[in-house]
Design a protein around this motif. Sequence first.
Motif, PDB file in Angstrom:
ATOM      1  N   SER A 123       0.836  -1.210   0.000  1.00  0.00           N
ATOM      2  CA  SER A 123       0.000   0.000   0.000  1.00  0.00           C
ATOM      3  C   SER A 123       0.868   1.256   0.000  1.00  0.00           C
ATOM      4  CB  SER A 123      -0.946   0.003   1.202  1.00  0.00           C
ATOM      5  OG  SER A 123      -0.219   0.143   2.399  1.00  0.00           O
ATOM      6  N   GLN A 124       2.050   1.149   0.598  1.00  0.00           N
ATOM      7  CA  GLN A 124       2.954   2.297   0.627  1.00  0.00           C
ATOM      8  C   GLN A 124       3.687   2.473  -0.700  1.00  0.00           C
ATOM      9  OE1 GLN A 124       3.245   4.358   3.541  1.00  0.00           O
ATOM     10  NE2 GLN A 124       1.383   3.182   3.781  1.00  0.00           N
ATOM     11  N   PHE A 125       4.012   1.346  -1.319  1.00  0.00           N
ATOM     12  CA  PHE A 125       4.763   1.372  -2.587  1.00  0.00           C
ATOM     13  C   PHE A 125       4.069   0.460  -3.596  1.00  0.00           C
ATOM     14  CE2 PHE A 125       7.785   1.884   0.959  1.00  0.00           C
ATOM     15  CZ  PHE A 125       8.202   3.180   0.702  1.00  0.00           C
ATOM     16  N   PRO A 126       2.982   0.941  -4.188  1.00  0.00           N
ATOM     17  CA  PRO A 126       2.169   0.059  -5.050  1.00  0.00           C
ATOM     18  C   PRO A 126       2.895  -0.465  -6.284  1.00  0.00           C
ATOM     19  CG  PRO A 126       1.371   2.339  -5.086  1.00  0.00           C
ATOM     20  CD  PRO A 126       2.385   2.266  -4.018  1.00  0.00           C
ATOM     21  N   LEU A 127       3.973   0.191  -6.695  1.00  0.00           N
ATOM     22  CA  LEU A 127       4.685  -0.265  -7.893  1.00  0.00           C
ATOM     23  C   LEU A 127       5.827  -1.235  -7.561  1.00  0.00           C
ATOM     24  CD1 LEU A 127       4.910   3.046  -9.996  1.00  0.00           C
ATOM     25  CD2 LEU A 127       3.121   1.288  -9.998  1.00  0.00           C
ATOM     26  N   ASP A 137       7.787   4.886  -6.701  1.00  0.00           N
ATOM     27  CA  ASP A 137       6.840   5.978  -6.966  1.00  0.00           C
ATOM     28  C   ASP A 137       5.505   5.674  -6.279  1.00  0.00           C
ATOM     29  OD1 ASP A 137       8.880   6.730  -8.603  1.00  0.00           O
ATOM     30  OD2 ASP A 137       7.662   7.007 -10.403  1.00  0.00           O
ATOM     31  N   GLY A 138       4.869   6.721  -5.766  1.00  0.00           N
ATOM     32  CA  GLY A 138       3.568   6.487  -5.136  1.00  0.00           C
ATOM     33  C   GLY A 138       3.306   7.426  -3.989  1.00  0.00           C
ATOM     34  N   PRO A 139       2.377   7.032  -3.117  1.00  0.00           N
ATOM     35  CA  PRO A 139       1.886   7.941  -2.074  1.00  0.00           C
ATOM     36  C   PRO A 139       2.865   8.188  -0.932  1.00  0.00           C
ATOM     37  CG  PRO A 139       0.903   5.771  -1.824  1.00  0.00           C
ATOM     38  CD  PRO A 139       1.694   5.736  -3.094  1.00  0.00           C
ATOM     39  N   THR A 140       3.931   7.420  -0.859  1.00  0.00           N
ATOM     40  CA  THR A 140       4.848   7.583   0.277  1.00  0.00           C
ATOM     41  C   THR A 140       6.013   8.512  -0.062  1.00  0.00           C
ATOM     42  OG1 THR A 140       4.243   5.378   1.004  1.00  0.00           O
ATOM     43  CG2 THR A 140       6.234   6.317   1.964  1.00  0.00           C
ATOM     44  N   TYR A 141       6.652   8.261  -1.188  1.00  0.00           N
ATOM     45  CA  TYR A 141       7.824   9.058  -1.563  1.00  0.00           C
ATOM     46  C   TYR A 141       7.577   9.974  -2.757  1.00  0.00           C
ATOM     47  CZ  TYR A 141      10.680   6.104   1.538  1.00  0.00           C
ATOM     48  OH  TYR A 141      11.210   5.453   2.623  1.00  0.00           O
ATOM     49  N   GLY A 142       6.452   9.842  -3.416  1.00  0.00           N
ATOM     50  CA  GLY A 142       6.216  10.663  -4.610  1.00  0.00           C
ATOM     51  C   GLY A 142       7.003  10.119  -5.778  1.00  0.00           C
TER      52      GLY A 142
END
Lengths: 133, 139
Positions: free
Chosen positions: B5-9, B124-129
Amino acid sequence: MVLTSESRFETNSNTFNSFSRIRNQIASYSVSRSSGFTNTINTEKLLTQLFVDTRYTSDPSEISSHPNFTLIISQGKSANPELLEQINEYPMICCLLLQRINPDNQFEVSPMGGLRDLVSKWKEWAKSKNDDF
Amino acid sequence: MTISSQFPLLTKSNHVITSPKDQSYNCIAWSLKFNACWFWPSAFPAYWPIPHNGQATLATFSAMYAHYGYTLTASFTYQPNFARIAVYVLNGKITHAAYQVNEVMWASKLGSEEDILHELHALDGPTYGQPLHFFEKLV
């Protein structure tokens, strides 16, 4: 019974150990019935959740703005034993909390190895204090 | 809060864990290959090698990386004679840094968790952009 100086020492030592054991049992019973034990459990839970919620961040201000950080601070020095217990597992979080709770403790450490040195200093401090928090 | 969920990719095929968990250092320190301190422009026990104003801005990070010989660049194509660092940004805020290992992989320390090797955009994603800024130095 004839007691040589050696066996007398042994007997005294056994008596002392028994006394220590009983004293510790009484102490742990007292702690288990006191709010201190509840605090320890709460601190552990709060700390674990704080870690889970902030484990991917590098910004210490995100750690210190978490509600659990404030809750642990509000426990004051009663949180010290659990923080020192968990300091190897969560060095950054525990050092931040211990510094806030014990502002008089200013340890000198090398900046580059700061966190690991700081953990050692807190552990030395804990050892010197024994149970006297 | 799971890693997916933190790093979906992040998938099994685009990353590999390279160390145990360790909260003694963070991603910024690891981007410079330090593993005993927590780099952030903030009060002790965080460490910043140069004077700072406490603001985690690109200017603050540029000055810090310049201290170690890095300059801003637009390039992130692998070149063996360049050491490169990617700085991730989420909603205008610097969140993370990784260093380039080879044509495909970058090395990251995930906050208080493990070190990993990963593809550039795997985090990439909601945690680190996303990785928006790159620094390089000739080695």
